[in-house]
Design a protein around this motif. Sequence first.
Motif, short mmCIF file in Angstrom:
data_model
loop_
_atom_site.label_atom_id
_atom_site.label_comp_id
_atom_site.label_asym_id
_atom_site.label_seq_id
_atom_site.Cartn_x
_atom_site.Cartn_y
_atom_site.Cartn_z
N ALA A 50 0.84 -1.21 0.00
CA ALA A 50 0.00 0.00 0.00
C ALA A 50 0.87 1.25 0.00
O ALA A 50 0.54 2.24 -0.66
CB ALA A 50 -0.92 0.00 1.22
N ILE A 51 1.97 1.20 0.72
CA ILE A 51 2.89 2.35 0.74
C ILE A 51 3.58 2.50 -0.60
O ILE A 51 3.67 3.60 -1.15
CB ILE A 51 3.93 2.18 1.88
CG1 ILE A 51 3.22 2.20 3.24
CG2 ILE A 51 4.99 3.29 1.80
CD1 ILE A 51 4.12 1.86 4.41
N ARG A 52 4.06 1.38 -1.15
CA ARG A 52 4.79 1.44 -2.43
C ARG A 52 3.90 1.90 -3.58
O ARG A 52 4.38 2.47 -4.55
CB ARG A 52 5.42 0.09 -2.74
CG ARG A 52 6.57 -0.26 -1.80
CD ARG A 52 7.36 -1.45 -2.33
NE ARG A 52 8.44 -1.81 -1.45
CZ ARG A 52 9.63 -1.22 -1.42
NH1 ARG A 52 9.88 -0.21 -2.22
NH2 ARG A 52 10.56 -1.64 -0.59
N ARG A 53 2.59 1.66 -3.48
CA ARG A 53 1.67 2.14 -4.51
C ARG A 53 1.53 3.66 -4.45
O ARG A 53 1.22 4.31 -5.45
CB ARG A 53 0.28 1.52 -4.34
CG ARG A 53 0.17 0.11 -4.89
CD ARG A 53 -1.29 -0.30 -5.05
NE ARG A 53 -2.02 -0.29 -3.79
CZ ARG A 53 -2.12 -1.34 -2.98
NH1 ARG A 53 -1.48 -2.47 -3.25
NH2 ARG A 53 -2.83 -1.26 -1.88
N ARG A 54 1.74 4.22 -3.29
CA ARG A 54 1.52 5.65 -3.09
C ARG A 54 2.78 6.50 -3.29
O ARG A 54 2.69 7.63 -3.73
CB ARG A 54 0.96 5.88 -1.68
CG ARG A 54 -0.47 5.41 -1.53
CD ARG A 54 -0.85 5.34 -0.04
NE ARG A 54 -2.29 5.25 0.14
CZ ARG A 54 -2.99 4.13 0.01
NH1 ARG A 54 -2.39 3.00 -0.33
NH2 ARG A 54 -4.30 4.14 0.20
N TRP A 55 3.93 5.96 -2.92
CA TRP A 55 5.18 6.72 -3.01
C TRP A 55 6.22 5.93 -3.79
O TRP A 55 6.42 4.74 -3.56
CB TRP A 55 5.71 7.05 -1.61
CG TRP A 55 4.86 8.07 -0.92
CD1 TRP A 55 4.95 9.42 -1.04
CD2 TRP A 55 3.77 7.84 -0.01
NE1 TRP A 55 4.00 10.05 -0.28
CE2 TRP A 55 3.26 9.10 0.37
CE3 TRP A 55 3.19 6.68 0.53
CZ2 TRP A 55 2.20 9.24 1.26
CZ3 TRP A 55 2.14 6.82 1.40
CH2 TRP A 55 1.65 8.09 1.76
N ALA A 56 6.92 6.62 -4.68
CA ALA A 56 7.88 5.97 -5.58
C ALA A 56 9.12 5.46 -4.85
O ALA A 56 9.76 4.53 -5.31
CB ALA A 56 8.30 6.94 -6.69
N SER A 57 9.46 6.08 -3.73
CA SER A 57 10.67 5.68 -3.01
C SER A 57 10.58 6.19 -1.56
O SER A 57 9.69 6.98 -1.22
CB SER A 57 11.91 6.29 -3.67
OG SER A 57 11.94 7.69 -3.48
N LYS A 58 11.52 5.74 -0.76
CA LYS A 58 11.60 6.23 0.61
C LYS A 58 11.83 7.73 0.62
O LYS A 58 11.25 8.45 1.44
CB LYS A 58 12.71 5.50 1.37
CG LYS A 58 12.83 5.94 2.82
CD LYS A 58 13.70 5.02 3.65
CE LYS A 58 15.16 5.20 3.39
NZ LYS A 58 16.01 4.49 4.40
N ALA A 59 12.66 8.22 -0.29
CA ALA A 59 12.94 9.65 -0.35
C ALA A 59 11.66 10.45 -0.62
O ALA A 59 11.42 11.49 -0.01
CB ALA A 59 13.98 9.95 -1.41
N HIS A 60 10.84 9.97 -1.55
CA HIS A 60 9.58 10.65 -1.86
C HIS A 60 8.67 10.70 -0.62
O HIS A 60 8.06 11.73 -0.32
CB HIS A 60 8.84 9.94 -2.99
CG HIS A 60 9.45 10.14 -4.33
ND1 HIS A 60 10.47 9.35 -4.80
CD2 HIS A 60 9.19 11.02 -5.33
CE1 HIS A 60 10.82 9.74 -6.02
NE2 HIS A 60 10.05 10.76 -6.36
N LEU A 61 8.58 9.57 0.07
CA LEU A 61 7.71 9.50 1.24
C LEU A 61 8.22 10.41 2.36
O LEU A 61 7.45 11.18 2.94
CB LEU A 61 7.63 8.04 1.73
CG LEU A 61 6.93 7.80 3.07
CD1 LEU A 61 5.54 8.40 3.10
CD2 LEU A 61 6.89 6.30 3.37
N VAL A 62 9.50 10.34 2.65
CA VAL A 62 10.05 11.15 3.73
C VAL A 62 9.95 12.64 3.38
O VAL A 62 9.64 13.46 4.24
CB VAL A 62 11.51 10.74 4.03
CG1 VAL A 62 12.16 11.72 5.00
CG2 VAL A 62 11.54 9.32 4.60
N HIS A 63 10.17 12.97 2.13
CA HIS A 63 10.07 14.38 1.71
C HIS A 63 8.66 14.91 1.97
O HIS A 63 8.49 16.00 2.52
CB HIS A 63 10.41 14.49 0.22
CG HIS A 63 10.65 15.89 -0.24
ND1 HIS A 63 9.63 16.69 -0.73
CD2 HIS A 63 11.77 16.63 -0.30
CE1 HIS A 63 10.13 17.87 -1.07
NE2 HIS A 63 11.42 17.86 -0.81
N GLU A 64 7.65 14.12 1.61
CA GLU A 64 6.28 14.56 1.83
C GLU A 64 5.94 14.61 3.32
O GLU A 64 5.20 15.50 3.77
CB GLU A 64 5.29 13.65 1.11
CG GLU A 64 3.87 14.16 1.15
CD GLU A 64 2.90 13.39 0.28
OE1 GLU A 64 1.69 13.47 0.55
OE2 GLU A 64 3.35 12.72 -0.67
#
Length: 195
Positions: A50-64
């Motif tokens: 579910a997380i990987r469907r929403r964010w392309a990478s850890k960097a994208h997720l942490v940035h948001e």
Amino acid sequence: MSEGVAAGRPRDVRIDEAVLAATTDLVAEVGYADLTFRAIAERAGTSVPAIRRRWASKAHLVHEAVFPSSAVVDAGPASDLRADVRVVVESCLRVVGSPAGCRAIPALMGEMMADHALEEELSARLMSTGWESLAVRLAQAVERGEARPDVDLALFIEMVFGTTLTAIVLRGRDAVDDAWVESLVTSIVEGVRAS
């Protein structure tokens, strides 16, 4: 937690919010390098897919998570240039100086420097995340005759963000106090003030 969301179905905002909150908490606790999607999923009560469907990478997720659109100040009613600049500096300090910000930002910068496409994408996201409110503040200051009409919004943001980040790295978070904020506000106001 199994997602089973059909293609084209709107994202569940509750999952987004839980994942972003879990990411913010965990990056503050364990740092960027030791942060995993599995730990985030467990904390958020969802799944890694579910997380990987929403964010392309850890960097994208942490940035948001570290730079949420809600962190950017609302323009609000017309005030005065000094008060407006102070609100922006204090908002930046809350993000950059937060436990998550202090631990995530250096790692994010390292990843962005190593990956030009990531750098462009995340920088564009940061510049488009609610900075319209700051543009309104500056436009109001120009209309009131307080600021020059040629103030560069991107340069203004870079000045506030860069100075705040550098101060936290060099001085430590505790030393970046109200007196420091007041000094930076004065410097910025003098730089953008209409002559």
